[in-house]
Design a protein around this motif. Sequence first.
Motif, PDB file in Angstrom:
ATOM      1  N   VAL A  51      18.998   9.854   3.978  1.00 14.84           N
ATOM      2  CA  VAL A  51      19.518  10.013   5.333  1.00 14.84           C
ATOM      3  C   VAL A  51      19.845  11.481   5.587  1.00 14.84           C
ATOM      4  O   VAL A  51      20.475  12.133   4.745  1.00 14.84           O
ATOM      5  CB  VAL A  51      20.783   9.143   5.521  1.00 14.84           C
ATOM      6  CG1 VAL A  51      21.327   9.280   6.937  1.00 14.84           C
ATOM      7  CG2 VAL A  51      20.494   7.679   5.206  1.00 14.84           C
ATOM      8  N   GLU A  52      19.411  11.970   6.741  1.00 11.68           N
ATOM      9  CA  GLU A  52      19.687  13.350   7.135  1.00 11.68           C
ATOM     10  C   GLU A  52      21.195  13.607   7.185  1.00 11.68           C
ATOM     11  O   GLU A  52      21.968  12.764   7.635  1.00 11.68           O
ATOM     12  CB  GLU A  52      19.076  13.574   8.533  1.00 11.68           C
ATOM     13  CG  GLU A  52      19.098  15.013   8.995  1.00 11.68           C
ATOM     14  CD  GLU A  52      18.483  15.161  10.394  1.00 11.68           C
ATOM     15  OE1 GLU A  52      18.124  14.127  11.004  1.00 11.68           O
ATOM     16  OE2 GLU A  52      18.373  16.303  10.865  1.00 11.68           O
ATOM     17  N   VAL A  54      23.189  13.487   4.918  1.00 16.91           N
ATOM     18  CA  VAL A  54      23.858  12.841   3.786  1.00 16.91           C
ATOM     19  C   VAL A  54      23.150  13.292   2.506  1.00 16.91           C
ATOM     20  O   VAL A  54      23.778  13.858   1.610  1.00 16.91           O
ATOM     21  CB  VAL A  54      23.832  11.301   3.910  1.00 16.91           C
ATOM     22  CG1 VAL A  54      24.477  10.637   2.696  1.00 16.91           C
ATOM     23  CG2 VAL A  54      24.529  10.857   5.192  1.00 16.91           C
ATOM     24  N   HIS A  55      21.829  13.087   2.463  1.00 17.61           N
ATOM     25  CA  HIS A  55      21.060  13.462   1.269  1.00 17.61           C
ATOM     26  C   HIS A  55      20.309  14.771   1.432  1.00 17.61           C
ATOM     27  O   HIS A  55      19.851  15.344   0.463  1.00 17.61           O
ATOM     28  CB  HIS A  55      20.026  12.377   0.951  1.00 17.61           C
ATOM     29  CG  HIS A  55      20.627  11.034   0.723  1.00 17.61           C
ATOM     30  ND1 HIS A  55      20.774  10.117   1.726  1.00 17.61           N
ATOM     31  CD2 HIS A  55      21.146  10.460  -0.383  1.00 17.61           C
ATOM     32  CE1 HIS A  55      21.341   9.022   1.240  1.00 17.61           C
ATOM     33  NE2 HIS A  55      21.579   9.205  -0.020  1.00 17.61           N
ATOM     34  N   PHE A  93      13.655   8.145  13.256  1.00 16.96           N
ATOM     35  CA  PHE A  93      13.699   9.542  13.720  1.00 16.96           C
ATOM     36  C   PHE A  93      14.186   9.590  15.158  1.00 16.96           C
ATOM     37  O   PHE A  93      14.043   8.627  15.912  1.00 16.96           O
ATOM     38  CB  PHE A  93      12.327  10.219  13.591  1.00 16.96           C
ATOM     39  CG  PHE A  93      11.180   9.392  14.102  1.00 16.96           C
ATOM     40  CD1 PHE A  93      10.874   9.363  15.459  1.00 16.96           C
ATOM     41  CD2 PHE A  93      10.409   8.622  13.232  1.00 16.96           C
ATOM     42  CE1 PHE A  93       9.827   8.595  15.932  1.00 16.96           C
ATOM     43  CE2 PHE A  93       9.352   7.847  13.701  1.00 16.96           C
ATOM     44  CZ  PHE A  93       9.058   7.836  15.055  1.00 16.96           C
ATOM     45  N   PRO A 129      19.457   7.695  15.132  1.00 21.02           N
ATOM     46  CA  PRO A 129      20.254   8.874  15.486  1.00 21.02           C
ATOM     47  C   PRO A 129      20.078  10.033  14.514  1.00 21.02           C
ATOM     48  O   PRO A 129      20.623  11.113  14.744  1.00 21.02           O
ATOM     49  CB  PRO A 129      21.694   8.343  15.450  1.00 21.02           C
ATOM     50  CG  PRO A 129      21.656   7.137  14.591  1.00 21.02           C
ATOM     51  CD  PRO A 129      20.277   6.573  14.695  1.00 21.02           C
ATOM     52  N   ALA A 130      19.350   9.842  13.434  1.00 18.73           N
ATOM     53  CA  ALA A 130      19.072  10.906  12.474  1.00 18.73           C
ATOM     54  C   ALA A 130      17.812  10.507  11.720  1.00 18.73           C
ATOM     55  O   ALA A 130      17.388   9.356  11.787  1.00 18.73           O
ATOM     56  CB  ALA A 130      20.236  11.071  11.497  1.00 18.73           C
ATOM     57  N   VAL A 132      15.799   9.090   8.904  1.00 13.16           N
ATOM     58  CA  VAL A 132      16.065   8.157   7.808  1.00 13.16           C
ATOM     59  C   VAL A 132      14.718   7.811   7.163  1.00 13.16           C
ATOM     60  O   VAL A 132      13.794   7.401   7.859  1.00 13.16           O
ATOM     61  CB  VAL A 132      16.722   6.853   8.317  1.00 13.16           C
ATOM     62  CG1 VAL A 132      16.948   5.871   7.168  1.00 13.16           C
ATOM     63  CG2 VAL A 132      18.038   7.142   9.034  1.00 13.16           C
TER      64      VAL A 132
END
Lengths: 327, 327
Positions: A51-52, A54-55, A93, A129-130, A132
């Motif tokens: 996940v953007e 986060v990782h 995305f 929303p980001a 993934v």
Amino acid sequence: VTSEDALVAQLRDLIERHQENRRLLNAIGDDAALWQPSRSHRSVMTTDMLVENVHFDATMPLHDVGWRAMAANLSDLAAMGSRPVLATVALGFERGFSWDSISELYSGMLAVAAPNGCAIAGGDLSNAPATVVSIAAIGEVRPSSVKGRGGARAGDVIAVTGPLGASRAGLHLRDNPRLFDPSLKQQALHAHRRPQPRLAEGRWLAAGAAVHAMMDVSDGLSTDLARMCSASLAGALIERVPVAESARSMALARGEDPQEYALAGGEDFELLVAVAARAFQHVAARFRKRFGHALEAVGRFREGRGVFAVKGSGEIPIAPTGWDHVR
Amino acid sequence: VTSEDALVAQLRDLIERHQENRRLLNAIGDDAALWQPSRSHRSVMTTDMLVENVHFDATMPLHDVGWRAMAANLSDLAAMGSRPVLATVALGFERGFSWDSISELYSGMLAVAAPNGCAIAGGDLSNAPATVVSIAAIGEVRPSSVKGRGGARAGDVIAVTGPLGASRAGLHLRDNPRLFDPSLKQQALHAHRRPQPRLAEGRWLAAGAAVHAMMDVSDGLSTDLARMCSASLAGALIERVPVAESARSMALARGEDPQEYALAGGEDFELLVAVAARAFQHVAARFRKRFGHALEAVGRFREGRGVFAVKGSGEIPIAPTGWDHVR
């Protein structure tokens, strides 16, 4: 819920109350699920989500995001001693994400999947929303080669397929960009962005009778060794952590102890194995001859519980310090 | 990139340039990937991702979010005529998401997975900026029973396993809460939140020689029929869309044509099949006897291209109006 491991244990209870797993051969908590498609075959399946923010963040090229997401799944297949077959990709995305971006992500996935024999077999696309990247992958393993993380025995040598901490050093490069000579910088960046799953090593190790347990080091040796101990009902004493050169250099620059730095470094994707003590020298010699790098001894499994490390003439307890997605 | 289908086509080209699929037996674009774990076995794999505020919002109980995510995957397995075996779950959630919430999500997944023989075999947990449920599922199918979406032939009857539009009516209940009598409201809500994958129907239909192609209606009949036509190099003429009662009532309340409303309604998870014309009456009679509901004729496949519908004494072209994640 206080930790990811506690959450996984609760989930396992919940799931096992609801279903009978006739053909599921191992418990939730191993690197991948194992089942039996036919009498003579065993398949394994794993999933891993990146996940953007986060990782990874916007400084990481999307090619490398794709690579890492696929490599994390292939590393779980390596830990089961399996040969990858195929993977599906669910991609989230934001609106306006371009074809070039999607293509870059897929190119990174394909760059590590294709040489390892893993086909991308389809997937799902969704707004989110980001960014993934959620991959699931299937591998095959010979029934005789199946090792879990629960087979370590007191007396076994704890070993890893390579030095640790380089991926963490790559992560820390963002904050300490000036500290490095170019080749160490390259090592750290490469380990962080384009980790190589140890697939050939995993299959070779899994085929050996002297290897009692295997898993990959994805959340840091301190965390993952504690998991192997817990699954094997054993304790562990760490004698020496093999530290990647770039990690040693980064740790010293940050005023940290290199061994502790490497112990807590996640995403190295080396394999952690328990090897019968009497066979270790022989296995390590054959490993080096075959793969051109060392199978490094870290310490010993023993009776009791908990992970400890030799410190001076005594021992200190080692708390899991690696990555936890819940804490 | 102008549509999800165009994006999938570009991705297929990219992927096929990079890999050889020795054991992958169908092309990207079917409901699930098909491969051969051993000579006498065929396995299928699919993945589907649900994202908060894209596929569901806070008004939907998490139990039903879990149910729908699992049902979407099982429906893809149904479309391949397969028997579910196991699934992995990658779950993303915001910091502070409670154990109760996770447990509710899993309970919903288990409630539809377990009775259908699908074990949850593990997964991944991650923080994320919204709730993301990404499931991958594996099924098994007899080699002789494999149908794709590309087998429809001119003259075949277009049929679906049940009336359409109820899930869309369930979605619209939010905006039109007063318009319904209680039993229709219940039908719409149930279709939207707890759709039943047509697994038994899928296996039965796939086993019949008269069934030439099959897929599930996940993005709306207008969209999915266009996909089947495109994969089969055929055209289609819609004569009559079977409309769920709740969908008819909701369409009229909104001042819309019930047939058009049902044509565009996604997430019904009925199966769309192409059946040899000479066998259709016989197949439909046996279907009704076995499953207690009708296999409903929608129209005919024909030579040419494009989807058209009978209107008065003429025909009108039908544009795909269902869900597209890219547009």
